[in-house]
Write a protein that holds these residues in place. Structure first.
Motif, mmCIF file in Angstrom:
data_model
loop_
_atom_site.group_PDB
_atom_site.id
_atom_site.type_symbol
_atom_site.label_atom_id
_atom_site.label_comp_id
_atom_site.label_asym_id
_atom_site.label_seq_id
_atom_site.Cartn_x
_atom_site.Cartn_y
_atom_site.Cartn_z
ATOM 1 N N UNK A 78 0.834 -1.199 0.000
ATOM 2 C CA UNK A 78 0.000 0.000 0.000
ATOM 3 C C UNK A 78 0.871 1.252 0.000
ATOM 4 N N UNK A 79 1.941 1.250 0.758
ATOM 5 C CA UNK A 79 2.845 2.405 0.773
ATOM 6 C C UNK A 79 3.512 2.571 -0.589
ATOM 7 N N UNK A 80 3.903 1.479 -1.221
ATOM 8 C CA UNK A 80 4.526 1.569 -2.551
ATOM 9 C C UNK A 80 3.543 2.159 -3.561
ATOM 10 N N UNK A 81 2.310 1.695 -3.524
ATOM 11 C CA UNK A 81 1.291 2.218 -4.440
ATOM 12 C C UNK A 81 1.037 3.701 -4.173
ATOM 13 N N UNK A 82 0.937 4.058 -2.907
ATOM 14 C CA UNK A 82 0.621 5.450 -2.582
ATOM 15 C C UNK A 82 1.778 6.391 -2.894
ATOM 16 N N UNK A 83 3.002 5.944 -2.688
ATOM 17 C CA UNK A 83 4.143 6.795 -3.043
ATOM 18 C C UNK A 83 4.197 6.968 -4.561
ATOM 19 N N UNK A 84 3.853 5.920 -5.303
ATOM 20 C CA UNK A 84 3.782 6.056 -6.762
ATOM 21 C C UNK A 84 2.699 7.063 -7.142
ATOM 22 N N UNK A 85 1.561 7.023 -6.432
ATOM 23 C CA UNK A 85 0.514 8.022 -6.669
ATOM 24 C C UNK A 85 1.033 9.423 -6.397
ATOM 25 N N UNK A 86 1.752 9.584 -5.284
ATOM 26 C CA UNK A 86 2.285 10.899 -4.928
ATOM 27 C C UNK A 86 3.255 11.400 -5.999
ATOM 28 N N UNK A 87 4.183 10.554 -6.404
ATOM 29 C CA UNK A 87 5.159 10.973 -7.414
ATOM 30 C C UNK A 87 4.476 11.283 -8.742
ATOM 31 N N UNK A 88 3.504 10.453 -9.123
ATOM 32 C CA UNK A 88 2.758 10.732 -10.348
ATOM 33 C C UNK A 88 2.000 12.052 -10.269
ATOM 34 N N UNK A 89 1.413 12.317 -9.108
ATOM 35 C CA UNK A 89 0.691 13.566 -8.919
ATOM 36 C C UNK A 89 1.596 14.781 -8.951
ATOM 37 N N UNK A 90 2.765 14.664 -8.377
ATOM 38 C CA UNK A 90 3.715 15.788 -8.381
ATOM 39 C C UNK A 90 4.242 16.045 -9.794
#
Length: 124
Positions: A78-90
């Motif tokens: 879940x943390x890996x997915x969410x960090x990918x979401x964060x990086x994609x969003x940035x």
């Protein structure tokens, strides 16, 4: 001196504080660029303030989403997915061409970043 915290006891908290501060800075640090954003997107400051307001709201509401997923599937994926979401969003924020795209990217990134609090659960 028996109750003094040792370096090994404070290190995880210090690291968590530093990382969380670095990761959440893009949300609140945006206010310093309101002048150039207002000029580029032809948007008033009151509308630009929504970029921060809704981002912080998304960060707060994200735990309703991330916590059950972490308990079901485990924290690491879940943390890996969410960090990918964060990086994609940035990255999306960096290439946004209009205000609506920037707004959506900031909220998307904010939903991703809040899962870092899952890692803080283990420190206590």
């Amino acid at each position: 001196m028996g109750n003094m915290y040792g370096v090994s006891q404070l290190a995880p908290y210090s690291c968590a504080y530093v990382v969380y501060s670095i990761l959440t800075w893009p949300q609140a640090g945006l206010a310093t660029g309101f002048g150039s954003l207002a000029a580029e997107f032809h948007t008033p400051f009151s509308t630009l303030a929504d970029l921060i307001s809704y981002s912080v709201l998304a960060m707060g509401l994200a735990n309703i989403f991330w916590m059950p997923l972490a308990l079901t599937f485990g924290k690491r994926p879940i943390v890996i997915i969410s960090v990918a979401m964060f990086l994609g969003g940035i990255i999306w924020s960096a290439v946004a061409k209009d205000y609506n795209s920037l707004f959506a990217s900031r909220v998307f990134a904010s939903l991703g970043i809040n899962s870092f609090s899952l890692q803080l659960m283990d420190l206590g």
